[in-house]
Design an enzyme around this catalytic site. Structure first.
Site, PDB file in Angstrom:
ATOM      1  CG  ASP A   1      52.155  44.338  10.210  1.00 13.75           C
ATOM      2  OD1 ASP A   1      52.939  45.308  10.148  1.00 13.75           O
ATOM      3  OD2 ASP A   1      50.915  44.468  10.109  1.00 13.75           O
TER       4      ASP A   1
HETATM    5  N1  LIG Z   1      41.458  39.979  18.579  1.00 10.29           N
HETATM    6  C1  LIG Z   1      41.316  41.281  18.874  1.00 10.29           C
HETATM    7  N2  LIG Z   1      40.859  41.644  20.099  1.00 10.29           N
HETATM    8  C2  LIG Z   1      40.703  42.948  20.406  1.00 10.29           C
HETATM    9  N3  LIG Z   1      40.992  43.984  19.583  1.00 10.29           N
HETATM   10  C3  LIG Z   1      41.444  43.697  18.369  1.00 10.29           C
HETATM   11  C4  LIG Z   1      41.644  42.340  17.933  1.00 10.29           C
HETATM   12  N4  LIG Z   1      42.094  42.361  16.667  1.00 10.29           N
HETATM   13  C5  LIG Z   1      42.184  43.670  16.324  1.00 10.29           C
HETATM   14  N5  LIG Z   1      41.800  44.502  17.340  1.00 10.29           N
HETATM   15  C6  LIG Z   1      41.824  45.987  17.307  1.00 10.29           C
HETATM   16  O1  LIG Z   1      41.755  46.449  15.959  1.00 10.29           O
HETATM   17  C7  LIG Z   1      42.953  47.127  15.572  1.00 10.29           C
HETATM   18  C8  LIG Z   1      43.369  46.757  14.142  1.00 10.29           C
HETATM   19  O2  LIG Z   1      43.432  45.334  13.992  1.00 10.29           O
HETATM   20  P1  LIG Z   1      44.491  44.584  13.096  1.00 10.29           P
HETATM   21  O3  LIG Z   1      44.163  43.141  13.079  1.00 10.29           O
HETATM   22  O4  LIG Z   1      45.862  44.943  13.554  1.00 10.29           O
HETATM   23  O5  LIG Z   1      44.197  45.173  11.630  1.00 10.29           O
HETATM   24  P2  LIG Z   1      45.058  46.113  10.672  1.00 10.29           P
HETATM   25  O6  LIG Z   1      46.468  46.171  11.149  1.00 10.29           O
HETATM   26  O7  LIG Z   1      44.912  45.446   9.328  1.00 10.29           O
HETATM   27  O8  LIG Z   1      44.367  47.440  10.717  1.00 10.29           O
HETATM   28  C9  LIG Z   1      43.996  46.710  16.611  1.00 10.29           C
HETATM   29  O9  LIG Z   1      45.029  47.648  16.786  1.00 10.29           O
HETATM   30  C10 LIG Z   1      43.124  46.537  17.866  1.00 10.29           C
HETATM   31  O10 LIG Z   1      42.903  47.794  18.443  1.00 10.29           O
HETATM   32 MG   LIG Z   2      47.464  45.759  12.737  1.00  5.36          MG
END
Ligand SMILES: Nc1ncnc2c1ncn2[C@@H]1O[C@H](COP(=O)(O)OP(=O)(O)O)[C@@H](O)[C@H]1O
Ligand SMILES: [Mg+2]
Length: 144
Positions: A52
């Site tokens: 992804d």
């Molecule tokens: N480990 C992390 N540390 C800091 N920010 C995070 C982390 N995981 C996610 N985020 C923030 O949250 C947003 C969405 O997270 P993500 O895991 O990509 O979920 P999804 O794609 O399902 O919405 C990311 O783009 C980032 O801004």
């Molecule tokens: Mg994401």
């Protein structure tokens, strides 16, 4: 997974660069594209398929002159060495990059340039697969 503090997404970084430096955005983003390519090359050499790859799933931290990229959201990832899977991984990233950020074709070219350097012998085959997947994508769009 640990929380990455003091970070911003590559997405926000590119959006801001294009907003505040419209004429110089590509030049300013070139080092980042190189780093992304190197990282993807290393991941693929280690048989890690992210699944992804988007600019929201890449975080930047550290000092602005020397940003560190941290990949997140490995929910769709798997371990596989097949060039086909790597080609699809790169295709997903190309679509995500170009659809989220206008006029970034040159940046993807830059990504692939350093991917090729990092992933050596195998890269040529992966790029061949990437081309195949692109063609399939196009046919699908034409058929509708
Ligand atoms: N480990 C992390 N540390 C800091 N920010 C995070 C982390 N995981 C996610 N985020 C923030 O949250 C947003 C969405 O997270 P993500 O895991 O990509 O979920 P999804 O794609 O399902 O919405 C990311 O783009 C980032 O801004
Ligand atoms: Mg994401």
């Amino acid at each position: 997974m640990e929380e990455i503090t003091n970070s911003q997404t590559v997405r926000d970084y590119i959006v801001n660069m294009q907003k505040f430096h419209p004429d110089k955005a590509i030049e300013k983003l070139r080092p980042l594209a190189k780093k992304i390519g190197r990282l993807l090359g290393k991941m693929h050499a280690g048989k890690v398929i992210h699944g992804d790859l988007t600019t929201s799933n890449m975080l930047l931290r550290g000092d602005p002159e020397n940003l560190d990229i941290v990949m997140i959201d490995f929910g769709l990832s798997f371990s596989e060495g097949l060039p086909e899977d790597k080609g699809v991984d790169l295709y997903v990233f190309e679509r995500a990059l170009l659809s989220t950020h206008p006029n970034t074709e040159e940046l993807f070219t830059e990504v692939m340039e350093s991917y090729r350097q990092e992933n050596g012998e195998e890269a040529q085959e992966v790029i061949g697969k990437l081309d195949e997947v692109r063609m399939r994508g196009r046919k699908r769009t034409m058929v509708g």
